[in-house]
Motif scaffolding. Sequence first.
Motif, PDB file in Angstrom:
ATOM      1  N   GLY A 352       0.791  -1.224   0.000  1.00  0.00           N
ATOM      2  CA  GLY A 352       0.000   0.000   0.000  1.00  0.00           C
ATOM      3  C   GLY A 352       0.816   1.262   0.000  1.00  0.00           C
ATOM      4  N   LEU A 353       2.091   1.171  -0.399  1.00  0.00           N
ATOM      5  CA  LEU A 353       2.968   2.334  -0.467  1.00  0.00           C
ATOM      6  C   LEU A 353       2.903   2.970  -1.848  1.00  0.00           C
ATOM      7  N   LYS A 354       2.757   4.278  -1.913  1.00  0.00           N
ATOM      8  CA  LYS A 354       2.824   4.983  -3.185  1.00  0.00           C
ATOM      9  C   LYS A 354       4.286   5.184  -3.569  1.00  0.00           C
ATOM     10  N   VAL A 355       4.550   5.085  -4.848  1.00  0.00           N
ATOM     11  CA  VAL A 355       5.918   5.161  -5.357  1.00  0.00           C
ATOM     12  C   VAL A 355       6.020   6.259  -6.406  1.00  0.00           C
ATOM     13  N   HIS A 356       6.999   7.144  -6.205  1.00  0.00           N
ATOM     14  CA  HIS A 356       7.372   8.110  -7.238  1.00  0.00           C
ATOM     15  C   HIS A 356       8.632   7.573  -7.900  1.00  0.00           C
ATOM     16  N   GLY A 357       8.544   7.263  -9.195  1.00  0.00           N
ATOM     17  CA  GLY A 357       9.671   6.662  -9.904  1.00  0.00           C
ATOM     18  C   GLY A 357      10.458   7.675 -10.704  1.00  0.00           C
ATOM     19  N   CYS A 358      11.778   7.604 -10.609  1.00  0.00           N
ATOM     20  CA  CYS A 358      12.674   8.513 -11.339  1.00  0.00           C
ATOM     21  C   CYS A 358      13.365   7.749 -12.466  1.00  0.00           C
ATOM     22  N   PHE A 359      13.369   8.355 -13.660  1.00  0.00           N
ATOM     23  CA  PHE A 359      13.978   7.744 -14.840  1.00  0.00           C
ATOM     24  C   PHE A 359      14.851   8.790 -15.528  1.00  0.00           C
ATOM     25  N   ILE A 360      16.026   8.355 -15.965  1.00  0.00           N
ATOM     26  CA  ILE A 360      17.022   9.270 -16.519  1.00  0.00           C
ATOM     27  C   ILE A 360      17.441   8.778 -17.889  1.00  0.00           C
ATOM     28  N   PHE A 361      17.488   9.699 -18.857  1.00  0.00           N
ATOM     29  CA  PHE A 361      17.853   9.365 -20.233  1.00  0.00           C
ATOM     30  C   PHE A 361      19.170  10.052 -20.618  1.00  0.00           C
ATOM     31  N   THR A 385       3.471   8.113  -9.563  1.00  0.00           N
ATOM     32  CA  THR A 385       3.921   9.265 -10.338  1.00  0.00           C
ATOM     33  C   THR A 385       5.328   8.961 -10.833  1.00  0.00           C
ATOM     34  N   ALA A 386       5.779   9.747 -11.796  1.00  0.00           N
ATOM     35  CA  ALA A 386       7.115   9.504 -12.353  1.00  0.00           C
ATOM     36  C   ALA A 386       7.701  10.797 -12.877  1.00  0.00           C
ATOM     37  N   GLN A 387       9.023  10.845 -12.937  1.00  0.00           N
ATOM     38  CA  GLN A 387       9.705  11.951 -13.601  1.00  0.00           C
ATOM     39  C   GLN A 387      10.697  11.375 -14.596  1.00  0.00           C
ATOM     40  N   PHE A 388      10.834  12.069 -15.709  1.00  0.00           N
ATOM     41  CA  PHE A 388      11.715  11.643 -16.797  1.00  0.00           C
ATOM     42  C   PHE A 388      12.609  12.821 -17.148  1.00  0.00           C
ATOM     43  N   TYR A 389      13.912  12.669 -16.917  1.00  0.00           N
ATOM     44  CA  TYR A 389      14.849  13.774 -17.102  1.00  0.00           C
ATOM     45  C   TYR A 389      16.032  13.334 -17.948  1.00  0.00           C
ATOM     46  N   PRO A 390      16.631  14.281 -18.682  1.00  0.00           N
ATOM     47  CA  PRO A 390      17.978  14.011 -19.193  1.00  0.00           C
ATOM     48  C   PRO A 390      18.915  13.854 -18.005  1.00  0.00           C
ATOM     49  N   VAL A 391      19.967  13.077 -18.145  1.00  0.00           N
ATOM     50  CA  VAL A 391      20.939  13.001 -17.071  1.00  0.00           C
ATOM     51  C   VAL A 391      21.509  14.392 -16.844  1.00  0.00           C
ATOM     52  N   MET A 392      21.450  14.853 -15.585  1.00  0.00           N
ATOM     53  CA  MET A 392      21.962  16.175 -15.226  1.00  0.00           C
ATOM     54  C   MET A 392      23.315  15.970 -14.552  1.00  0.00           C
ATOM     55  N   ALA A 436      18.800  17.790 -28.058  1.00  0.00           N
ATOM     56  CA  ALA A 436      17.410  17.997 -28.476  1.00  0.00           C
ATOM     57  C   ALA A 436      16.663  16.671 -28.574  1.00  0.00           C
ATOM     58  N   GLU A 437      17.342  15.620 -29.047  1.00  0.00           N
ATOM     59  CA  GLU A 437      16.687  14.314 -29.145  1.00  0.00           C
ATOM     60  C   GLU A 437      16.389  13.747 -27.759  1.00  0.00           C
ATOM     61  N   ILE A 438      17.290  13.941 -26.800  1.00  0.00           N
ATOM     62  CA  ILE A 438      17.045  13.458 -25.438  1.00  0.00           C
ATOM     63  C   ILE A 438      15.849  14.181 -24.825  1.00  0.00           C
ATOM     64  N   VAL A 439      15.762  15.495 -25.038  1.00  0.00           N
ATOM     65  CA  VAL A 439      14.638  16.272 -24.505  1.00  0.00           C
ATOM     66  C   VAL A 439      13.321  15.795 -25.116  1.00  0.00           C
ATOM     67  N   ARG A 440      13.310  15.541 -26.416  1.00  0.00           N
ATOM     68  CA  ARG A 440      12.069  15.081 -27.052  1.00  0.00           C
ATOM     69  C   ARG A 440      11.627  13.733 -26.502  1.00  0.00           C
ATOM     70  N   LEU A 441      12.584  12.865 -26.205  1.00  0.00           N
ATOM     71  CA  LEU A 441      12.237  11.575 -25.624  1.00  0.00           C
ATOM     72  C   LEU A 441      11.690  11.730 -24.204  1.00  0.00           C
ATOM     73  N   CYS A 442      12.228  12.673 -23.449  1.00  0.00           N
ATOM     74  CA  CYS A 442      11.666  12.957 -22.120  1.00  0.00           C
ATOM     75  C   CYS A 442      10.232  13.454 -22.233  1.00  0.00           C
ATOM     76  N   ASP A 443       9.977  14.352 -23.183  1.00  0.00           N
ATOM     77  CA  ASP A 443       8.615  14.857 -23.389  1.00  0.00           C
ATOM     78  C   ASP A 443       7.663  13.732 -23.778  1.00  0.00           C
ATOM     79  N   LEU A 444       8.136  12.860 -24.658  1.00  0.00           N
ATOM     80  CA  LEU A 444       7.313  11.718 -25.058  1.00  0.00           C
ATOM     81  C   LEU A 444       6.975  10.846 -23.853  1.00  0.00           C
ATOM     82  N   ALA A 445       7.971  10.584 -23.017  1.00  0.00           N
ATOM     83  CA  ALA A 445       7.752   9.739 -21.843  1.00  0.00           C
ATOM     84  C   ALA A 445       6.700  10.353 -20.919  1.00  0.00           C
TER      85      ALA A 445
END
Length: 490
Positions: A352-361, A385-392, A436-445
């Motif tokens: 019953g735990l909510k999970v926020h998942g982080c994904f890096i491209f 919930t999830a977040q999708f980011y370029p590797v910072m 630019a391609e990495i950003v577009r993939l994050c937006d798609l995700a």
Amino acid sequence: MADILVLNPPFLPKFSRPQRSPAVTKSGTLYFPLFLAQSVAVLEADGFSVTFLDAPAAGLSLDAVVARAVADAPFLAVLDTSTPSIDADMAAAAALTRAVPGLFTVLVGPHATARAGEVLTQAGGAVRAVARREYDLTLEELARLLASGPPTPERLATVAGLSFLGPDGQPVHNPDRPYLDALDRLPPVAPVYKKHLDIRHYFNPNAKPPMVTLATSRGCPFRCSFCLHPQTLTGRTARYRSIDAVLDEVAWCLDNFPGLRTIFFEDDTLTADKARCREFCAAIMRRGLRFDWSANARADMDADMLAAMRRAGCRHICVGFESADAMALAAMKKGLGTERMRRFRADAAQAGLKVHGCFIFGFPGDTRESILATIDFALSLNPNTAQFYPVMVYPGTEAYAEYEARGFIAAGRWRDWLTPEGLHGCVVRNEFLTPAEIVRLCDLARRRFYLRPTFLARRAAAALVSPGEMARTVRAGRVFLKHLLRGSRV
């Protein structure tokens, strides 16, 4: 009048400088200035009077900060830093130095630690010193030194963890200050929040507002190459407060912050020591403390541990899954595989735990195909919930050093780490993908994850059931939806 000004400097409105990847976030997240607040607690416990200003949270301009400093006439000013804001941080130090005669300015934080010599030389004398790494006790020793006599090079050379300009204008780097093992020596931060800050200014989408942020430990034993704080501030060995001290502070928060809904434990990884985490949960229940909490966790916990956390009041955990690609996971030194992640996700749901998942491209070896597979993996995991980011990549991390050595950093200045409006910018490429391609993939995700009918229905139902969930959803969604709908197409 105040002896010391401790400042989260002005930059962009609602700029979340204290988080591991500083930005104006799409979800409206604004982190508590936890490390600065801890230093304020140490300085005040030592008898110094402190003015503590969080300019981005309070909406203070540089002129307003300077006016307050002129009125207070402190002898020491401490300014936090981040990579994208560093030029503005140095400009704030310069403005304070011009306005307050004899002021000694010192910068702290990840960027100043990683680039201490560069900051000192570029600031042109406006920055007198940098307190590197974990800086609480360095600032205390420096404040005592300044209060007792002039800051001569010979005296400054005695302060461990300090960098400063020598008489020849060249940076002098004193030996590192050892990390503090006995964290119970540090006073609690919650009274500092109560005295100096308005907790209503702060928000994390993983916690129902109003919330406060505490820490039960410092440091992380895991080796992720991109993670900022263990490599620049807290170190790669976990050190712990006693559980009783933590829960005493929790009890104080519950008594002193009316309407408090959530406590977010901002340890690098609360669950790094599984036995301690189990004892922490058991102690919460023994003491009869009833409160909702969330934490940063790792996807390697078993079902019993997750169930114990849920029974103790944990509602939400933030977990780095990062990628479905074995090569990318190896490149970032994650130390976990996808099958373990899948088992963890199923166990968390069962508990019953909510999970926020982080994904890096965008890690070395990432291709369009491997990132599309990671997006499919994220959808199959189905975190709440999830977040999708370029590797910072930030100075001071292994990831930054690798990308710089391979010519993969596509930025000409530190400000490029953010877009003009303050969102995360992509400053990396790899062998196969442009920024630019990495950003577009994050937006798609993001679109594929958040515009699913099943996701929208689930969030609407949760918001209707719980007033706290409604407040959290509305506050995060109001900002996020605008960015989601205008994202690029792939």
